[in-house]
Design an enzyme around this catalytic site. Structure first.
Site, PDB file in Angstrom:
ATOM      1  N   GLY B  10      -3.325 -16.581  -8.265  1.00 27.10           N
ATOM      2  CA  GLY B  10      -4.058 -15.370  -7.898  1.00 27.10           C
ATOM      3  C   GLY B  10      -5.152 -15.078  -8.905  1.00 27.10           C
ATOM      4  O   GLY B  10      -4.986 -15.324 -10.109  1.00 27.10           O
ATOM      5  N   ALA B  11      -6.289 -14.593  -8.410  1.00 22.99           N
ATOM      6  CA  ALA B  11      -7.455 -14.428  -9.280  1.00 22.99           C
ATOM      7  C   ALA B  11      -8.058 -13.037  -9.169  1.00 22.99           C
ATOM      8  O   ALA B  11      -9.258 -12.851  -9.290  1.00 22.99           O
ATOM      9  CB  ALA B  11      -8.500 -15.492  -8.957  1.00 22.99           C
ATOM     10  N   GLY B  13      -7.627  -8.905 -10.672  1.00 23.12           N
ATOM     11  CA  GLY B  13      -7.680  -8.375 -12.032  1.00 23.12           C
ATOM     12  C   GLY B  13      -6.577  -8.894 -12.927  1.00 23.12           C
ATOM     13  O   GLY B  13      -6.821  -9.301 -14.071  1.00 23.12           O
ATOM     14  N   ALA B  14      -5.343  -8.900 -12.446  1.00 20.02           N
ATOM     15  CA  ALA B  14      -4.220  -9.333 -13.290  1.00 20.02           C
ATOM     16  C   ALA B  14      -4.300 -10.820 -13.591  1.00 20.02           C
ATOM     17  O   ALA B  14      -4.063 -11.254 -14.726  1.00 20.02           O
ATOM     18  CB  ALA B  14      -2.884  -8.992 -12.616  1.00 20.02           C
ATOM     19  N   GLY B  15      -4.625 -11.617 -12.577  1.00 20.60           N
ATOM     20  CA  GLY B  15      -4.682 -13.065 -12.763  1.00 20.60           C
ATOM     21  C   GLY B  15      -5.767 -13.472 -13.750  1.00 20.60           C
ATOM     22  O   GLY B  15      -5.561 -14.302 -14.634  1.00 20.60           O
ATOM     23  N   PHE B 113      -8.292  13.247 -12.283  1.00 14.46           N
ATOM     24  CA  PHE B 113      -7.649  12.583 -11.153  1.00 14.46           C
ATOM     25  C   PHE B 113      -6.331  13.287 -10.866  1.00 14.46           C
ATOM     26  O   PHE B 113      -5.810  14.019 -11.711  1.00 14.46           O
ATOM     27  CB  PHE B 113      -7.394  11.109 -11.513  1.00 14.46           C
ATOM     28  CG  PHE B 113      -8.091  10.127 -10.611  1.00 14.46           C
ATOM     29  CD1 PHE B 113      -9.449  10.238 -10.346  1.00 14.46           C
ATOM     30  CD2 PHE B 113      -7.383   9.087 -10.022  1.00 14.46           C
ATOM     31  CE1 PHE B 113     -10.086   9.322  -9.516  1.00 14.46           C
ATOM     32  CE2 PHE B 113      -8.016   8.168  -9.194  1.00 14.46           C
ATOM     33  CZ  PHE B 113      -9.364   8.283  -8.942  1.00 14.46           C
ATOM     34  N   ASP B 214       2.322 -12.920  -0.894  1.00 15.95           N
ATOM     35  CA  ASP B 214       2.836 -14.285  -1.053  1.00 15.95           C
ATOM     36  C   ASP B 214       3.694 -14.455  -2.306  1.00 15.95           C
ATOM     37  O   ASP B 214       4.757 -15.076  -2.263  1.00 15.95           O
ATOM     38  CB  ASP B 214       1.672 -15.288  -1.119  1.00 15.95           C
ATOM     39  CG  ASP B 214       0.800 -15.235   0.131  1.00 15.95           C
ATOM     40  OD1 ASP B 214       1.321 -14.891   1.207  1.00 15.95           O
ATOM     41  OD2 ASP B 214      -0.403 -15.536   0.020  1.00 15.95           O
ATOM     42  N   GLN B 233       3.013   3.408  -0.779  1.00 18.75           N
ATOM     43  CA  GLN B 233       2.115   4.568  -0.742  1.00 18.75           C
ATOM     44  C   GLN B 233       1.215   4.505   0.494  1.00 18.75           C
ATOM     45  O   GLN B 233       0.574   3.496   0.755  1.00 18.75           O
ATOM     46  CB  GLN B 233       1.235   4.597  -1.998  1.00 18.75           C
ATOM     47  CG  GLN B 233       0.303   5.803  -2.053  1.00 18.75           C
ATOM     48  CD  GLN B 233      -0.316   6.000  -3.435  1.00 18.75           C
ATOM     49  OE1 GLN B 233      -1.256   5.305  -3.828  1.00 18.75           O
ATOM     50  NE2 GLN B 233       0.228   6.919  -4.204  1.00 18.75           N
ATOM     51  N   HIS B 235      -2.030   6.292   2.193  1.00 17.08           N
ATOM     52  CA  HIS B 235      -3.163   7.156   1.877  1.00 17.08           C
ATOM     53  C   HIS B 235      -3.527   7.947   3.136  1.00 17.08           C
ATOM     54  O   HIS B 235      -3.636   7.368   4.211  1.00 17.08           O
ATOM     55  CB  HIS B 235      -4.346   6.298   1.411  1.00 17.08           C
ATOM     56  CG  HIS B 235      -5.392   7.084   0.692  1.00 17.08           C
ATOM     57  ND1 HIS B 235      -6.205   7.971   1.348  1.00 17.08           N
ATOM     58  CD2 HIS B 235      -5.746   7.131  -0.622  1.00 17.08           C
ATOM     59  CE1 HIS B 235      -7.029   8.522   0.457  1.00 17.08           C
ATOM     60  NE2 HIS B 235      -6.763   8.041  -0.735  1.00 17.08           N
ATOM     61  N   ARG B 281      -1.118  13.217  -1.695  1.00 16.89           N
ATOM     62  CA  ARG B 281      -1.279  12.229  -0.635  1.00 16.89           C
ATOM     63  C   ARG B 281      -0.096  12.199   0.327  1.00 16.89           C
ATOM     64  O   ARG B 281      -0.270  12.133   1.547  1.00 16.89           O
ATOM     65  CB  ARG B 281      -1.455  10.835  -1.239  1.00 16.89           C
ATOM     66  CG  ARG B 281      -2.808  10.648  -1.853  1.00 16.89           C
ATOM     67  CD  ARG B 281      -2.944   9.275  -2.469  1.00 16.89           C
ATOM     68  NE  ARG B 281      -4.282   9.142  -3.035  1.00 16.89           N
ATOM     69  CZ  ARG B 281      -4.695   8.090  -3.727  1.00 16.89           C
ATOM     70  NH1 ARG B 281      -3.872   7.077  -3.926  1.00 16.89           N
ATOM     71  NH2 ARG B 281      -5.915   8.039  -4.209  1.00 16.89           N
ATOM     72  N   HIS B 346      -1.326   1.705   1.599  1.00 14.25           N
ATOM     73  CA  HIS B 346      -2.333   1.589   0.543  1.00 14.25           C
ATOM     74  C   HIS B 346      -1.859   0.766  -0.656  1.00 14.25           C
ATOM     75  O   HIS B 346      -2.619   0.024  -1.233  1.00 14.25           O
ATOM     76  CB  HIS B 346      -2.715   3.002   0.091  1.00 14.25           C
ATOM     77  CG  HIS B 346      -3.844   3.045  -0.893  1.00 14.25           C
ATOM     78  ND1 HIS B 346      -5.066   2.470  -0.641  1.00 14.25           N
ATOM     79  CD2 HIS B 346      -3.946   3.624  -2.121  1.00 14.25           C
ATOM     80  CE1 HIS B 346      -5.869   2.677  -1.677  1.00 14.25           C
ATOM     81  NE2 HIS B 346      -5.217   3.356  -2.590  1.00 14.25           N
ATOM     82  N   GLU B 370      -0.074  -5.784  -8.899  1.00 17.14           N
ATOM     83  CA  GLU B 370       0.630  -5.102  -7.812  1.00 17.14           C
ATOM     84  C   GLU B 370       1.858  -5.868  -7.335  1.00 17.14           C
ATOM     85  O   GLU B 370       2.822  -5.278  -6.852  1.00 17.14           O
ATOM     86  CB  GLU B 370      -0.318  -4.840  -6.628  1.00 17.14           C
ATOM     87  CG  GLU B 370       0.330  -3.926  -5.579  1.00 17.14           C
ATOM     88  CD  GLU B 370      -0.599  -3.536  -4.429  1.00 17.14           C
ATOM     89  OE1 GLU B 370      -1.824  -3.642  -4.585  1.00 17.14           O
ATOM     90  OE2 GLU B 370      -0.085  -3.118  -3.382  1.00 17.14           O
ATOM     91  N   ARG B 381       2.814   6.058  -7.206  1.00 18.35           N
ATOM     92  CA  ARG B 381       1.783   5.695  -8.182  1.00 18.35           C
ATOM     93  C   ARG B 381       0.720   6.776  -8.262  1.00 18.35           C
ATOM     94  O   ARG B 381       0.246   7.277  -7.246  1.00 18.35           O
ATOM     95  CB  ARG B 381       1.106   4.382  -7.793  1.00 18.35           C
ATOM     96  CG  ARG B 381      -0.059   4.035  -8.699  1.00 18.35           C
ATOM     97  CD  ARG B 381      -0.645   2.675  -8.438  1.00 18.35           C
ATOM     98  NE  ARG B 381      -1.424   2.575  -7.220  1.00 18.35           N
ATOM     99  CZ  ARG B 381      -2.666   3.057  -7.068  1.00 18.35           C
ATOM    100  NH1 ARG B 381      -3.243   3.725  -8.046  1.00 18.35           N
ATOM    101  NH2 ARG B 381      -3.306   2.886  -5.924  1.00 18.35           N
TER     102      ARG B 381
END
Lengths: 301, 617
Positions: B10-11, B13-15, B113, B214, B233, B235, B281, B346, B370, B381
């Site tokens: 996976g590529a 943000g985390a990856g 927020f 996956d 969650q 939205h 929400r 969401h 995630e 969250r």
């Protein structure tokens, strides 16, 4: 419901800053093009309203798609052809929605890239009715029928609507597309400062989603595979104009852009700017870099 | 076979963050992703990144807000790690050139927020995720990190010891979408799953088409426990035809929700008599669906979000992006007409069980972002807490996999610490149609551990490739049967009907029956497209298997948890039951016969204990 007392959320997911973001006037030429785009959109909408009215009176509520098909290894698909699909129309339906419907209902081998469905992943730039557009962002109601869907021109077709993006990625990566400041603050919690004006200056250039529509529309890139192309030059602009990088780095970037197949190849036809789904003033960014290059050359004389 | 020290799947943000961190620790790292990195769904994130950067704020306050937002189902060590690491990770992004919005003094902007006691959401225009994703991909290019893009990882190569805690992951099997080549990827140091969300389990989601969960499904089938899957969650304002998100900012500016009778239902029907449209929400999502269920929805499907009274100038000034989205994706002019909206899936709070270093109970297997559950978000969250999770835990997982000593984790994974077995009354037997050992079930046999743990990692990966090749061949060879799209859409519809915002016991049981029936039909699934080139028919068929396993896990968790906590609402159980339910719902695949168990939530932080309180804002 004891733990779920109604809450006041002050969250403003996205838009609070648009106040600032859109206060800067656009360059006049870009404004003019945006105006034309808006006019063209208004025309299409008027036409769509008329067509919708016609459809409402008739019983024909399907959309006719003619979709390019090709598969190098499947008999019957090795010769490129167009397949016709008639998809039930619903208000708000996009070209991507129609393609998904056609694939899931009629022919599971119909192949196209797509992911986010909201014009941010840049996967589904297609040649729709003779123009580069994102499938997900193009309303069927804006189009004349039959809707002709083809892969991006000037790229090698792998299968159906999927083209080889490697050349596009190579060009993007040829401009050293990464931030590389002359110096960074010492502390790991110390920020580099950037003025709001400078952030505004690079803002549009950072919106590129790498869809390749501009490159596909560019006559120069079509005739010269070495030309960096609008997207890559825009990427370089994003860093060259970022005041955080420093002057040495900027000079290095200008040197890259000045090479034979850099900014000077652009003949300001504006085709890239016309098709950009994110409204990035690509041609103007290229022109500005030409001026910067001239300035910096004069300085070194 | 390809071989690297660390393989990142996976590529997003985390990856990307994991890969950069692993390389910085000296590892030879490669990313394998079914999308080119810049196509990842991190790019669609809008809001921002929570980080305590400013005078008057503190990581402790961020942690308190996050624990409270989680409805006391987050684990303190994970939450405190998130909040202490986030500031320096955000500034790291700034040093990498990310185009954050700026204050007059040139520093990065932060804004308020929901659920936060301080305006600590650091943002880049209306497109924080896009800026974050591209900034990190740029750094990847700078470092020359290898990316196998448009390679679909379909299985993990994990040894088959009886207890998952004793197993080891040696690599993955991946399918080159462009060429149809199936290959092994051996990882000598570790595999990091960073596969993102699972929104495609539902038929109406803000998630991308690629978000099929996956990684969670593969890990689950390889024996890794998955945690708190029932917490999804929804939205309240997504566009009905596509699920595209319409920001909470519209309501923040004064946008009003109306039902079909033109009533301002949030007040008229007492859903939130004080805060109306600006309730949280989950409250607004529940209100909207109540209106539809009681016959006051428009077209029996949605409600209207009206911002026309704000005036064109203000809308264009502050909500321009919303005009584009409504126009482009719903064909609606927000200046001229109200926008149709309804709740949409969401975010998945649950996922692969990890500790605060991203490690799972299987040796050499990590998860971040995630797809993982540390757990930071518990049962709900907070906005602005997803992006810091990517960079904080992506980095930790990458560094740890590459051998960096991050200290011993306080969160215990697997059935190693304190835990209890659970029971849930289901109408049908969940899990594999023919559990492992059954004959000729190559299709459903997606990821049971390899037959034997003998031999070295190389052999194990080879065997996994062979097994996967058989599975693909059997799907391709069939000339007739059921197509995945039919199964997928039936499950998605069932999930949205029964495992949505409102959950009733009978509905949850119906969903389990629908899923079991879908599993039966999946036995007959076939791939019609005979091509090896870019066969998306095949890829989606493989993904659909993952959707089935995850739909079932979400529903099992939802049925087991007979309380109302965070995003999980149960008709028959309208109370948060702290005496009974301060514990995580755990599911283990158990070779095809899922096992339910629980482990206690950790409320003891480094310096203090977080006492559960009534959650009000």
């Amino acid at each position: 419901m004891s733990t779920h007392v109604p809450e006041t959320e002050t969250e403003t997911d996205t838009e609070a800053e648009t106040e600032v973001e859109h206060s800067e006037p656009l360059a006049p030429a870009q404004e003019e093009r945006m105006r034309k785009k808006a006019e063209a959109r208004a025309d299409r909408e008027e036409r769509a309203r008329q067509e919708a009215a016609e459809r409402a009176t008739g019983d024909d509520d399907t959309v006719h798609l003619k979709v390019f098909r090709f598969d190098p290894e499947v008999e019957g698909k090795q010769e490129p052809r167009f397949d016709d699909f008639h998809v039930p129309y619903e208000k708000g339906m996009t070209v991507l929605d129609a393609l998904i419907y056609a694939r899931d209902t009629f022919d599971s081998s119909l192949t196209f890239r797509h992911s986010c469905r909201q014009a941010i992943c840049g996967s589904d730039a297609l040649f729709i009715n003779g123009r580069q557009r994102l499938g997900c962002k193009t309303q069927l109601s804006d189009l004349d029928q039959p809707v002709r869907v083809e892969p991006l021109p000037h790229a090698e077709v792998e299968k159906d609507l999927v083209v080889d993006m490697d050349h596009f990625y190579d060009q993007m990566e040829a401009v050293e597309p990464y931030f590389d400041a002359d110096e960074l603050p010492d502390g790991e919690l110390d920020e580099q400062r950037q003025t709001r004006e400078n952030r505004e200056k690079v803002k549009m250039s950072t919106r590129c989603i790498w869809c390749g529509a501009c490159m596909s529309s560019c006559n120069i890139a079509a005739g010269n595979n070495e030309y960096l192309g609008p997207a890559a030059i825009n990427k370089a602009y994003r860093f060259a104009m970022d005041e955080r990088e420093g002057t040495e780095r900027k000079q290095h970037r200008l040197n890259i852009l000045e090479q034979e197949n850099g900014v000077w190849r652009c003949q300001t036809q504006f085709s890239c700017t016309e098709v950009c789904p994110k409204d990035i003033p690509l041609t103007e960014h290229i022109q500005e870099l030409k001026r910067e290059a001239v300035k910096s050359n004069l300085k070194f004389w | 076979m390809y071989e690297h020290d660390v393989i990142v799947v996976g590529a997003g943000g985390a990856g990307l963050r994991a890969a950069i961190a692993a390389q910085e620790e000296g590892a030879d790292v490669a990313i394998v992703s079914k999308l080119h990195p810049v196509r990842s769904h991190t790019g669609a994130a809008e809001g921002g990144i929570n980080a305590a950067l400013r005078e008057g704020d503190s990581w402790e306050d961020h942690a308190y807000d996050t624990m409270k937002g989680s409805d006391y189902l987050g684990d303190a060590p994970a939450i405190e790690t998130l909040c202490t690491d986030s500031p320096k990770e955000v500034i790291q992004l700034e040093h990498w050139g990310m185009a954050f919005s700026r204050e007059e003094d040139g520093r990065v902007s932060q804004r308020p927020f929901g659920g936060l006691s301080f305006p600590r959401t650091t943002y880049a225009g209306a497109e924080t995720g896009h800026q974050l994703l591209h900034t990190m991909y740029e750094q990847l290019v700078k470092r020359g990190i290898t990316v196998y893009d448009e390679w679909y990882v379909s299985d993990l190569a994990v040894t088959d010891e009886e207890r998952p805690e004793d197993r080891t992951c040696h690599g993955v099997v991946a399918y080159d979408i462009q060429s149809g080549e199936l290959s092994g990827f051996r990882a000598t140091e570790g595999v990091i799953l960073a596969t993102g969300g699972l929104g495609q389990v539902f038929d109406h989601t803000t998630n991308a088409v690629a978000n099929t969960g996956d990684g969670v499904a593969m890990a689950y089938r390889a024996g890794v426990p998955i945690e708190d899957m029932e917490f999804i969650q929804f939205h309240p304002t997504s566009l009905p035809s596509t699920g595209v998100l319409i920001s909470e900012g519209v309501r923040g500016e004064g946008g009003i929700l109306y039902n079909d009778e033109g009533e301002r239902f949030m007040f008229e029907y007492g859903y939130a008599s004080n805060d109306g449209e600006l309730a949280s929400r989950d409250v607004v999502a529940r209100a909207e669906l109540s209106e539809v269920n009681e016959g006051r929805g428009i077209d029996d499907e949605y409600v209207h979000l009206d911002m026309r009274h704000l005036g064109e100038e203000r809308i264009v000034d502050r909500l321009e992006n919303i005009l584009h989205l409504a126009k482009d994706f719903e064909g609606v002019d927000g200046l001229e007409e109200p926008m149709p909206v309804k709740p949409g899936q969401h975010y998945a709070m649950g996922g692969i069980e990890t500790d605060e270093n991203g490690e799972t109970c299987v040796g050499g297997l990590y998860a971040a972002g995630e797809c993982a559950c540390a757990s930071v978000h518990g049962s709900n969250r907070l906005g602005g807490n997803a992006l810091p999770e990517l960079i904080v835990f992506g980095k930790r997982a990458g560094a740890h996999a590459a051998g960096k000593d991050l200290g011993t984790a306080e969160i215990e994974t697997g059935q190693r610490g304190e835990y209890e077995l659970g029971e849930v009354d289901t109408p049908v037997q969940p899990g594999e149609i023919e559990p492992a050992g059954g004959e000729g079930d190559a299709v459903a046999d997606g990821g049971v551990a390899a037959e034997t743990s003998s031999g070295d990692g190389h052999d194990l990966v080879e065997r996994a490739v062979t097994r996967e090749r058989e599975r693909v061949q059997s799907l391709m060879e069939k000339d007739d049967g059921v197509q995945h799209a039919e199964i997928r859409s039936d499950v998605q519809e069932s999930m949205t009907q029964y495992v949505n915002v409102f959950r009733e016991e009978e509905g949850l049981k119906q969903a389990l029956e629908d899923i079991a029936e879908a599993r039966e039909r999946y036995q007959d699934v076939f791939v019609k497209d005979p091509s090896r080139t870019f066969n998306t028919d095949l890829i989606q068929t493989l993904e659909t298997r993952n959707i089935l396993d995850l739909a079932e896990a979400i529903t099992l968790g939802a049925l087991a948890r007979d309380e109302f906590r965070g995003a999980h609402w149960r008709k028959e159980h309208q109370e948060r039951k702290d005496d009974e339910w301060l514990k995580h719902t755990m599911l283990s695949w158990n070779d095809g016969t899922p096992e339910l168990w629980y482990k206690p939530v950790i409320l003891e932080g480094e310096d203090k204990k977080y006492e559960p309180k009534i959650r009000s804002y």
